[in-house]
Design an enzyme around this catalytic site. Structure first.
Site, PDB file in Angstrom:
ATOM      1  N   SER A  54     -19.638 -61.670 -65.719  1.00 29.61           N
ATOM      2  CA  SER A  54     -19.353 -60.236 -65.668  1.00 29.61           C
ATOM      3  C   SER A  54     -20.164 -59.460 -66.689  1.00 29.61           C
ATOM      4  CB  SER A  54     -17.873 -60.003 -65.929  1.00 29.61           C
ATOM      5  OG  SER A  54     -17.576 -60.370 -67.271  1.00 29.61           O
ATOM      6  N   GLY A  55     -20.688 -60.164 -67.675  1.00 29.37           N
ATOM      7  CA  GLY A  55     -21.314 -59.472 -68.798  1.00 29.37           C
ATOM      8  C   GLY A  55     -20.389 -59.440 -70.004  1.00 29.37           C
ATOM      9  N   LEU A  97     -22.020 -60.001 -60.145  1.00 30.89           N
ATOM     10  CA  LEU A  97     -21.678 -59.344 -58.895  1.00 30.89           C
ATOM     11  C   LEU A  97     -21.882 -57.845 -59.026  1.00 30.89           C
ATOM     12  CD1 LEU A  97     -18.384 -61.321 -58.220  1.00 30.89           C
ATOM     13  CD2 LEU A  97     -20.750 -61.967 -57.709  1.00 30.89           C
ATOM     14  N   CYS A 116     -12.020 -51.451 -62.810  1.00 30.40           N
ATOM     15  CA  CYS A 116     -13.463 -51.263 -63.025  1.00 30.40           C
ATOM     16  C   CYS A 116     -14.023 -50.112 -62.208  1.00 30.40           C
ATOM     17  CB  CYS A 116     -14.228 -52.548 -62.771  1.00 30.40           C
ATOM     18  SG  CYS A 116     -14.365 -53.038 -61.046  1.00 30.40           S
ATOM     19  N   CYS A 167      -9.369 -58.603 -55.643  1.00 29.93           N
ATOM     20  CA  CYS A 167     -10.770 -58.964 -55.862  1.00 29.93           C
ATOM     21  C   CYS A 167     -10.915 -60.479 -55.995  1.00 29.93           C
ATOM     22  CB  CYS A 167     -11.311 -58.257 -57.103  1.00 29.93           C
ATOM     23  SG  CYS A 167     -13.022 -58.651 -57.518  1.00 29.93           S
TER      24      CYS A 167
END
Lengths: 382, 361
Positions: free
Chosen positions: B12-13, B36, B201, B105
């Site tokens: 995700s970072g 993603l 998000c 998700c």
């Protein structure tokens, strides 16, 4: 032990030639600004002018027609935007091909009323149709010699002639042509031509714009007015020297190399078409020996590239990335392909380090990779 | 397991997935990082240095992959995310329910679209930076709570079934967050100090009501008490969630002068029903769309029920069949709304989940 990678992305950036490495190594220790009048400056200037003469010689231009730039994109911008600015009072229109490089297409956002000339299914411009769009309001026509994604070769001489009959300047982005096809600036009828060093095995960060002597461009950027007043900034002598060495080597071997690459390309295309169903070769018959673009129906290009990467093979789509994601190729869309087809297309580009073993290694794994990628996108062959 | 596997790490970072990737590399697996892209326009999501969707996050993930020397790609799942997560979120609110998009998700993107694509491309498993544990029970993979209760994310993984779990790895399993940060520091990751993300998000400013109003428009209606007496107006029932007290803007105080809470949303009549706090209490939950981490549990059993990501596990009697479950809480609880997921546990073992269809006092 991992095997060496197979590099089939020369059109993105070609491996540096030994001649360029050696020339740059020698030039790296040279002190001096070529604009300085003292001894060190004169020495730097001599190297720069040697490089300019070599570049001119390789491309059929006069040394005074060579403007060193930072690369192909800057050359394109100086040519098209500069050409438009020079002539906008009397000839405000610009015509560009639909499949031009983003460095040229980008100007359409800056130049109101830019005409985008359509291409056929092979990506080739129709000279007659383009000529019909010409008039005395057109200042600049810009068409690339070789398309960077598909390798399609454009009928440059015919377009240049048509442009000149209507008094327009003709610019060609010759970035993918140089080193593979004969670029004879003086004989081509072009008024402006862009070339890039790293596509012919020179260093990244330098290129040239060839400017016919009768053509006057306004300064691009402000500063010391180097390079004939067109491109400010201290010239990168070492890079220019490397560029000249690479171009000299590429040009001296061009005819035999082009024939060799054409043979490799034919083997690649035959091997793929024989071994994989649902493949379309893009770009038609007028095509560079160094580029082959293929649509693998029912795949996502990103998946094919991931699987090739895993096998140690570097290739690309040739089209723009946004945030790390390949976008459907504007070039292929302009050729009438669907978004799905454009998103299923891969470019393999060959060059001076490519050998038969590279092609065979690709052919050995590609059928399995395409089958896997089709599975991953839920594609069922019909 | 234990052998060298080909592993896709969803990066995700953030610091968690960075350390998860590092541990997969350390354990000798053949690791590929994938970030993603969940929005067509990354800038429209978070602008700060956190979350799962922004350009900075993609850059941060790529830099971790660089340090680890692993291949890294960005996968564009924006169409799937828009359809299966964002549209679902909006539709659920429009229907008067309270969805959990992170859980959705996981169910339909990370452990579905990504896992399926990864498996088809030859990966054995997808690893993520979730805090949860997996272990073996015979041939079954068992999903358990993380050791660090404060970070436990088993709730949002409660929708995974055995097929998905067999191809999932949670390398942070028994680690605490401070340990993860320390490990990231030692590895020299720039994300070691990156703040945790808490917001949804795709709603970077945290203004869920504003987001829903942009998507659904204003739909004025009545706020009523339990007798049906109109006590105020609202601009759209999607701006309210069960248990909410603030922002009701009621015209007149309750007769007894006590604060009022949203008790339920009535989407058909576009009404928000309010009442005293004690009427929020829920003793029975009926769930539909049951999922099972191992196998459906049929009949009655005692377990723990949890209705929020970091909610309390509540002792309950559970009656379930393959597709539904009813949960009778030992002690009635508040703030339970249709649309939320109820995840049921046997001790620290996740048994399954369902979507709350209705509640009773």
């Amino acid at each position: 032990m991992s095997r060496p990678r197979v590099y089939l992305d020369h059109a993105a950036s070609a491996p540096l030639r030994r001649s360029a490495v050696e020339a740059m190594s020698a030039a790296m220790g040279v002190t001096g600004n070529p604009a300085s009048l003292h001894g060190s400056g004169r020495r730097a200037r001599a190297l720069l002018e040697d490089a300019r003469e070599d570049v001119a010689d390789a491309l059929g231009a006069h040394p005074t027609e060579v403007v060193f730039t930072s690369g192909g994109s800057e050359s394109d911008a100086i040519a098209v935007l500069g050409g438009w600015r020079a002539r906008r009072e009397t000839r405000p229109r610009v015509i560009v091909g639909a499949t031009e490089h983003p460095a040229v297409i980008g100007v359409t956002g800056e130049v109101p009323g830019t005409v985008v000339a359509a291409v056929d299914a092979d990506g080739r411009l129709d000279v007659e149709a383009l000529a019909a769009r010409l008039g005395d309001d057109v200042g600049v026509v810009s068409v690339q010699g070789v398309n960077n994604e598909t390798g399609t070769v454009q009928p440059i001489a015919g377009i240049a002639g048509a442009a000149h009959r209507h008094g327009a300047w003709f610019h060609t982005d010759a970035v993918q042509a140089a080193g593979h096809l004969r670029v004879d600036f003086g004989g081509s009828g072009a008024d402006l031509a862009s070339v890039s060093a790293h596509k012919v095995g020179g260093p990244v960060g330098v290129g040239a714009l060839l400017v016919r002597r009768e053509v006057r461009l306004p300064p691009y950027g402000l500063g010391g007015r180097q390079e004939g007043g067109v491109r400010s900034g201290t010239q990168a002598v070492m890079l220019a020297v490397g560029f000249a060495a690479a171009l000299r080597e590429a040009e001296s071997a061009r005819e035999t190399e082009s024939a060799r690459l054409a043979g490799l390309r034919a083997r690649l295309v035959d091997g793929i078409v024989d071994g994989i169903v649902g493949v379309r070769v893009n770009g038609g018959v007028h095509v560079s020996p160094a580029i082959v673009n293929l649509t693998f129906e029912g795949t996502r290009a990103d998946d094919v590239l991931l699987l090739l990467d895993r096998e140690g093979i570097d290739a690309s789509t040739g089209s723009a990335c946004r945030a790390g994601v390949h976008q459907p190729s504007d070039v292929l869309l302009a050729m009438g392909r669907t978004v799905a087809e454009a998103g299923a297309s891969i470019r393999f580009s060959l060059g001076h380090t490519t050998g038969a073993a590279d092609i065979e290694r690709l052919l050995g794994v590609l059928p399995g990779i395409v089958a896997t990628a089709r599975d991953a996108s839920g594609y069922a062959a019909s | 397991m234990g052998d060298r596997m080909r592993v896709l790490v969803a990066m995700s970072g953030g610091v968690d997935s960075a350390v998860a990737a590092a541990r997969m590399v350390r354990d000798g697996h053949d690791v590929t990082g994938v970030h993603l892209a969940l929005s067509k326009n990354p800038q429209s999501f978070r602008s700060g240095a956190r979350g799962c969707c922004s350009l900075e996050d993609s850059h941060d993930a790529r830099r971790v992959a660089d340090r680890l020397g692993i291949p890294f790609y960005v996968w564009d799942l924006s169409d799937e995310f828009a359809e299966r997560v964002v549209d679902d979120f909006v539709n659920e609110y429009a229907a008067g329910r309270t969805p959990n998009p992170c859980l959705r998700c996981n169910e339909s993107i990370k452990f579905s679209a990504v896992l399926d694509r990864g498996r088809a491309l030859g990966y054995d498993a997808v690893a993520t930076g979730h805090y949860a544990r997996l272990d073996r029970d015979g041939d079954d993979v068992v999903l358990r709570r993380a050791t660090d209760d404060a970070k436990d994310q088993s709730y949002v993984l409660g929708v995974l079934d055995q097929d998905k779990l067999r191809h999932s790895l949670f390398p942070l399993a028994g680690t605490t967050k401070p340990e993860v940060r320390a490990e990231a520091r030692e590895l020299g990751f720039g994300v070691a100090k990156k703040p945790d993300s808490h917001d949804i998000c795709f709603i970077p400013d945290g203004d869920t009501a504003g987001f829903l109003t942009r998507r659904l428009g204003t739909r004025p209606g009545d706020v009523v008490d339990e007798d049906g007496t109109v006590v105020g107006r609202h601009d759209g029932h999607h701006g309210f969630t069960v248990g909410q007290r603030r922002g009701l803007q009621l015209g007149r105080p309750a007769d007894d002068g006590r604060p009022r809470y949203v008790l339920r949303i009535d989407p058909v009549d576009n009404r928000v029903v309010v009442g005293p706090r004690e009427h929020l209490a829920v003793a029975r939950i009926d769930g539909i769309r049951a999922t099972w981490t191992q196998y459906p549990v049929l009949g009655g059993w005692r377990g723990l029920a949890q209705v929020r990501a970091h909610g309390e596990p509540m002792p309950a009697r559970i009656d379930s069949d393959a597709t539904t479950m009813s949960v009778l809480l030992d002690h009635p609880a508040t703030g339970i709304a249709p649309g939320q997921a109820v995840v049921v546990y046997d001790g620290d073992r996740v048994v399954g989940s369902s979507t709350i269809a209705r509640t009773e006092a």
